[in-house]
Scaffold this motif. Structure first.
Motif, PDB file in Angstrom:
ATOM      1  N   LYS A 110       0.824  -1.050   0.680  1.00  0.00           N
ATOM      2  CA  LYS A 110       0.105   0.320   0.035  1.00  0.00           C
ATOM      3  C   LYS A 110       1.002   1.435  -0.384  1.00  0.00           C
ATOM      4  N   PHE A 111       1.923   0.916  -0.023  1.00  0.00           N
ATOM      5  CA  PHE A 111       3.111   2.423   0.309  1.00  0.00           C
ATOM      6  C   PHE A 111       3.680   3.058  -1.211  1.00  0.00           C
ATOM      7  N   SER A 112       3.124   3.369  -1.411  1.00  0.00           N
ATOM      8  CA  SER A 112       4.285   4.661  -3.254  1.00  0.00           C
ATOM      9  C   SER A 112       4.680   5.700  -2.714  1.00  0.00           C
ATOM     10  N   TRP A 113       6.065   5.465  -3.383  1.00  0.00           N
ATOM     11  CA  TRP A 113       6.416   7.547  -3.614  1.00  0.00           C
ATOM     12  C   TRP A 113       7.114   6.650  -4.847  1.00  0.00           C
ATOM     13  N   GLU A 114       6.928   8.446  -5.653  1.00  0.00           N
ATOM     14  CA  GLU A 114       7.102   9.127  -7.334  1.00  0.00           C
ATOM     15  C   GLU A 114       7.332  10.460  -7.043  1.00  0.00           C
ATOM     16  N   ASN A 115       8.174   9.900  -7.823  1.00  0.00           N
ATOM     17  CA  ASN A 115       9.355  10.785  -8.064  1.00  0.00           C
ATOM     18  C   ASN A 115       9.562  11.422  -9.514  1.00  0.00           C
ATOM     19  N   ARG A 116       8.834  12.443  -9.909  1.00  0.00           N
ATOM     20  CA  ARG A 116       9.823  12.719 -11.309  1.00  0.00           C
ATOM     21  C   ARG A 116      11.048  13.591 -11.828  1.00  0.00           C
ATOM     22  N   ILE A 117      11.794  14.408 -12.555  1.00  0.00           N
ATOM     23  CA  ILE A 117      12.408  15.739 -12.275  1.00  0.00           C
ATOM     24  C   ILE A 117      12.369  15.748 -13.850  1.00  0.00           C
ATOM     25  N   LEU A 118      11.964  18.073 -13.651  1.00  0.00           N
ATOM     26  CA  LEU A 118      12.314  18.105 -15.255  1.00  0.00           C
ATOM     27  C   LEU A 118      13.230  18.884 -15.290  1.00  0.00           C
ATOM     28  N   ALA A 119      13.456  18.979 -16.625  1.00  0.00           N
ATOM     29  CA  ALA A 119      14.796  20.308 -16.390  1.00  0.00           C
ATOM     30  C   ALA A 119      15.584  20.320 -17.847  1.00  0.00           C
ATOM     31  N   SER A 120      15.539  21.796 -18.214  1.00  0.00           N
ATOM     32  CA  SER A 120      15.593  21.726 -19.347  1.00  0.00           C
ATOM     33  C   SER A 120      16.172  23.139 -19.437  1.00  0.00           C
ATOM     34  N   TYR A 121      16.955  23.053 -20.931  1.00  0.00           N
ATOM     35  CA  TYR A 121      18.209  24.426 -20.931  1.00  0.00           C
ATOM     36  C   TYR A 121      17.603  24.939 -22.233  1.00  0.00           C
ATOM     37  N   GLY A 122      17.882  25.985 -22.691  1.00  0.00           N
ATOM     38  CA  GLY A 122      17.587  26.321 -24.171  1.00  0.00           C
ATOM     39  C   GLY A 122      18.660  28.106 -24.448  1.00  0.00           C
ATOM     40  N   LEU A 123      18.634  28.235 -25.674  1.00  0.00           N
ATOM     41  CA  LEU A 123      19.706  29.500 -26.309  1.00  0.00           C
ATOM     42  C   LEU A 123      19.079  29.547 -27.375  1.00  0.00           C
ATOM     43  N   LEU A 124      19.095  31.087 -27.202  1.00  0.00           N
ATOM     44  CA  LEU A 124      18.952  31.903 -28.688  1.00  0.00           C
ATOM     45  C   LEU A 124      20.334  32.807 -29.335  1.00  0.00           C
ATOM     46  N   GLN A 125      20.698  31.807 -30.418  1.00  0.00           N
ATOM     47  CA  GLN A 125      21.671  33.240 -30.937  1.00  0.00           C
ATOM     48  C   GLN A 125      20.695  34.068 -32.157  1.00  0.00           C
ATOM     49  N   THR A 126      20.721  35.538 -32.189  1.00  0.00           N
ATOM     50  CA  THR A 126      20.201  36.033 -33.622  1.00  0.00           C
ATOM     51  C   THR A 126      21.687  37.139 -34.252  1.00  0.00           C
ATOM     52  N   GLN A 127      21.857  36.858 -34.902  1.00  0.00           N
ATOM     53  CA  GLN A 127      22.769  37.733 -36.079  1.00  0.00           C
ATOM     54  C   GLN A 127      23.590  38.226 -35.541  1.00  0.00           C
ATOM     55  N   ASN A 128      22.794  39.963 -34.949  1.00  0.00           N
ATOM     56  CA  ASN A 128      22.727  41.219 -34.692  1.00  0.00           C
ATOM     57  C   ASN A 128      22.929  41.383 -33.162  1.00  0.00           C
ATOM     58  N   SER A 129      22.831  40.013 -32.025  1.00  0.00           N
ATOM     59  CA  SER A 129      22.808  39.999 -30.987  1.00  0.00           C
ATOM     60  C   SER A 129      24.230  40.133 -29.825  1.00  0.00           C
ATOM     61  N   SER A 130      24.889  41.438 -29.215  1.00  0.00           N
ATOM     62  CA  SER A 130      26.067  40.945 -28.825  1.00  0.00           C
ATOM     63  C   SER A 130      26.283  39.578 -28.107  1.00  0.00           C
ATOM     64  N   PHE A 131      24.443  39.119 -27.339  1.00  0.00           N
ATOM     65  CA  PHE A 131      24.939  38.114 -26.616  1.00  0.00           C
ATOM     66  C   PHE A 131      23.720  36.946 -26.682  1.00  0.00           C
ATOM     67  N   GLU A 132      24.085  35.979 -26.162  1.00  0.00           N
ATOM     68  CA  GLU A 132      23.538  35.058 -26.150  1.00  0.00           C
ATOM     69  C   GLU A 132      21.955  34.683 -25.072  1.00  0.00           C
ATOM     70  N   LYS A 133      20.897  34.374 -25.465  1.00  0.00           N
ATOM     71  CA  LYS A 133      20.235  34.378 -24.546  1.00  0.00           C
ATOM     72  C   LYS A 133      19.167  33.298 -24.206  1.00  0.00           C
ATOM     73  N   LYS A 134      18.764  33.288 -23.054  1.00  0.00           N
ATOM     74  CA  LYS A 134      18.418  32.221 -23.102  1.00  0.00           C
ATOM     75  C   LYS A 134      17.218  31.791 -23.310  1.00  0.00           C
ATOM     76  N   THR A 135      16.247  30.614 -23.776  1.00  0.00           N
ATOM     77  CA  THR A 135      14.874  30.917 -23.980  1.00  0.00           C
ATOM     78  C   THR A 135      14.180  29.613 -22.776  1.00  0.00           C
ATOM     79  N   ASP A 136      15.206  29.329 -22.115  1.00  0.00           N
ATOM     80  CA  ASP A 136      14.538  28.408 -21.147  1.00  0.00           C
ATOM     81  C   ASP A 136      15.534  27.960 -19.792  1.00  0.00           C
TER      82      ASP A 136
END
Length: 332
Positions: A110-136
């Motif tokens: 009758k005992f249960s232990w539920e675990n879930r890991i959610l991870a995400s990471y994203g980057l955007l690079q545009t031609q005229n931007s000085s910086f890479e920017k996070k999308t996630d």
């Protein structure tokens, strides 16, 4: 004659009343018997329904073997835009997003232990931007330990942890029009930890709700952000100047619902609500995730990830994030 007639009519009325009374006396026991039988039947039916529900839940639980069970999926989403002599205008760009969804569960009777890991990471690079920017940028762990009582109900203990991987920036332009950025967040700035006992209602693996009326919520930040003169007006994610921790106690509700929209298209809904007893309990924190997967084949899918957050300690309004793209999937 008239007196005799009246006497006979009166006698008939009395006789009729007596007959009705005698008739009612005969019927009343049957009425009581019917009501009593109905009550007994209703109670029996309710018990049978409760028993059947419990047996159905137990039957479902019994089909899940004891021990550890894990599953996971890695997804890479990508988008690209390329322009060459394009009169209408445009800017070359490329973005990529890497995501992990990993579940590891344990069950013993009758005992249960539920675990879930959610991870995400994203980057955007545009031609005229000085910086890479996070999308996630997301890292979250959900864990619920539960002991089944009866039917669909369980005693439970919830743990939830959320933060981000890297620094976050606010972007602007200087007096010359050049793009500049100011550091605003980082790993564990903020970081959130929720934990507390409650009751867990789980009809199926795809539909479940947890109620935790005594949930502690701790917000962690680097005191670097709370000690910069003039950088923080009053508080930083609710943490006051020169401090690094905020403690809250409140009511937490978390719900999960997954369903099929159509063939090969599924929608996952994750909702978390929190009300702080210690300050402004009417201001309910909301964290909602919608994940829609449109499966093309075993490897390819189109994915839509939408998130909406309301937390007046962080921002006086709704924060929304949406990531959509074609994904390469690896299931393990």
């Amino acid at each position: 004659m008239q007196l005799e007639r009246k006497r006979q009519v009166k006698q008939l009325h009395i006789t009729d009343k007596n007959n009705k009374y005698q008739h009612m006396k005969k019927i009343i026991p049957f009425v009581w018997l019917f009501l009593f039988s109905t009550l007994i039947y209703a109670q029996s039916s309710e018990k049978d329904l409760s028993k059947k529900t419990e047996e159905a839940t137990k039957a479902v639980d019994d089909t899940i073997t004891n021990g550890w069970k894990s599953s996971g999926k890695i997804t890479f989403l990508f988008n690209q835009a390329n322009f060459n002599n394009w009169v209408a205008g445009g800017e070359n760009s490329f973005s990529g997003n890497l995501g992990l969804d990993y579940k590891i569960n344990y069950k013993k009777n009758k005992f249960s232990w539920e675990n879930r890991i959610l991870a995400s990471y994203g980057l955007l690079q545009t031609q005229n931007s000085s910086f890479e920017k996070k999308t996630d940028d997301q890292f979250e762990i959900n864990s619920i330990a539960a002991q089944r009582t009866s039917g669909y109900w369980y005693y439970s203990f919830l743990v939830n942890f959320r933060t981000q991987f890297t620094k976050g920036y606010l972007y602007a332009k200087d007096e010359n029009g050049a793009e500049i950025r100011n550091e605003n967040t980082n790993f564990m700035s903020p970081g959130y930890l929720l934990f507390g006992p409650g009751m867990y209602w789980k009809k199926t693996e795809n539909f479940k709700i947890n109620f935790a009326p005594l949930t502690s919520k701790i917000t962690f930040v680097d005191n670097y952000y709370t000690s910069i003169p003039g950088y923080v007006n009053y508080s930083y994610f609710g943490v006051e100047t020169n401090k690094s921790i905020l403690y809250q106690l409140g009511f937490n509700t978390s719900a999960y619902y997954k369903f099929k929209i159509m063939e090969n298209v599924t929608a996952e809904n994750l909702l978390n609500l929190y009300s702080n007893y210690l300050k402004d309990p009417q201001n309910i924190d909301i964290n909602y995730d919608l994940i829609i997967v449109m499966k093309i084949n075993k490897i390819l899918s189109a994915n839509l990830n939408f998130q909406a957050i309301y937390d007046d300690d962080a921002f006086a309004g709704f924060q929304t994030k949406e990531v959509f793209g074609v994904g390469l999937n690896y299931v393990f």
